[in-house]
Write a protein that holds these residues in place. Structure first.
Motif: not given
Lengths: 115, 113
Positions: B11, B13, B17, B19
Motif C-alpha cells: 500500500r 498512501t 491519511k 489507513i
C-alpha cells in the motif's frame, strides 16, 4: 525483560559448506524459549527451530541445529550443507515462559550463499 | 488459504491519511500481535491482544491504534500516516502448543509519501 543480540550483520558461505549464525540473549528468567526465523527476499517469516531453556538436548530440524550454551547465554544457529535457497535474513528471538510471553527479536543476520 | 492473512499486501498512501491494515486468522489462536520491521532494527511490537477484550500497547504504539473485532480479526490503524511509518508490517498469532512461537502473516509493505 529480555534482549537478543545478533552481532553479524552479514555472513557469506559457499554452497555445501556449514555456517553458524550467532545469537546471544540476556534475561534473568530461568524459563524461556529461543527461536530462529528465516526471512527470504519475498518477506515472509518462516519458523525454523525452537529450543526450550530446560531442554537438555540441542534442537535439530533437518539441516538446522541450535547450539545452545546456557551458561554463555548463546543460541547459535548452525546450517549444515548450505544451499542457494538458504540466502535470506535470519532472526533470533526469545520469549519468556512467564508473564506476557511476547517474542523479542534480534536485528537479524543476512546470509548469502554463493555457488 | 493461509493460516494468517494480511490485507493489503502492498500500500502506498499520502501523509496525513488514515489507513487500516487488516489481519485474519484461521488458527483459532487467542493471541494476536502487530509488529513493524525496519532495516537494521528487527521486528518491534506495536500492539498485542490476548482476547477480544484484552488489548495492550507494545513498545512503539504511538501513532497507531488497533481493533480486535473478533477472535479471528485484528486490525491496525494509522490515524494520520507519516513518512517514518513506512515499514513492513506483520500480524502474528500464537498459542501454548508452539511454546508461544508465532505464526506470521505474509506482511504488508506500507509506504507513506
Amino acid at each position: 525483560a529480555q534482549k537478543i543480540t545478533q552481532t553479524q550483520p552479514g555472513m557469506f558461505v559457499q554452497e555445501k559448506e556449514a555456517v553458524t549464525l550467532d545469537c546471544t540473549y540476556d534475561t534473568s528468567d530461568q524459563s524461556y524459549g529461543l527461536f530462529w526465523y528465516k526471512q527470504p527476499s519475498s518477506g515472509e517469516m518462516i519458523f525454523l527451530i525452537y529450543q526450550g531453556s530446560y531442554d537438555e538436548q540441542n534442537a535439530t530440524e533437518g539441516r538446522y541445529s541450535l547450539n545452545f550454551q546456557k551458561a554463555r547465554k548463546s543460541a547459535n544457529l548452525v546450517i549444515s550443507a548450505s544451499q542457494l535457497g538458504d540466502s535470506a535474513m535470519y532472526f533470533c528471538a526469545m520469549t519468556l515462559n512467564t508473564g506476557f510471553q511476547k517474542l523479542v527479536f534480534g536485528t537479524g543476520t543476512r546470509l548469502l550463499v554463493s555457488p | 488459504d493461509a493460516d494468517v492473512t494480511q490485507t493489503p499486501r502492498n500500500r502506498i498512501t499520502k501523509t496525513g491519511k488514515r489507513i487500516m491494515l487488516e489481519c485474519s486468522q484461521t488458527k483459532g489462536h487467542d493471541r494476536m500481535y502487530w509488529y513493524r520491521q525496519d532495516p537494521g532494527l528487527g521486528l518491534r511490537l506495536i500492539y498485542y491482544s490476548f482476547d477480544v477484550k484484552d488489548i495492550n500497547k507494545g513498545e512503539i504504539s504511538d501513532g497507531y491504534s488497533v481493533s480486535r473485532q473478533a477472535q479471528a480479526k485484528f486490525s491496525l490503524s494509522l490515524e494520520s500516516a507519516i513518512p517514518n511509518q513506512t515499514a513492513l508490517y506483520f500480524c502474528a498469532t500464537s498459542d501454548r502448543a508452539r511454546h508461544y512461537g508465532y505464526t506470521f502473516g505474509s506482511g504488508t509493505r506500507l509506504t507513506v509519501v
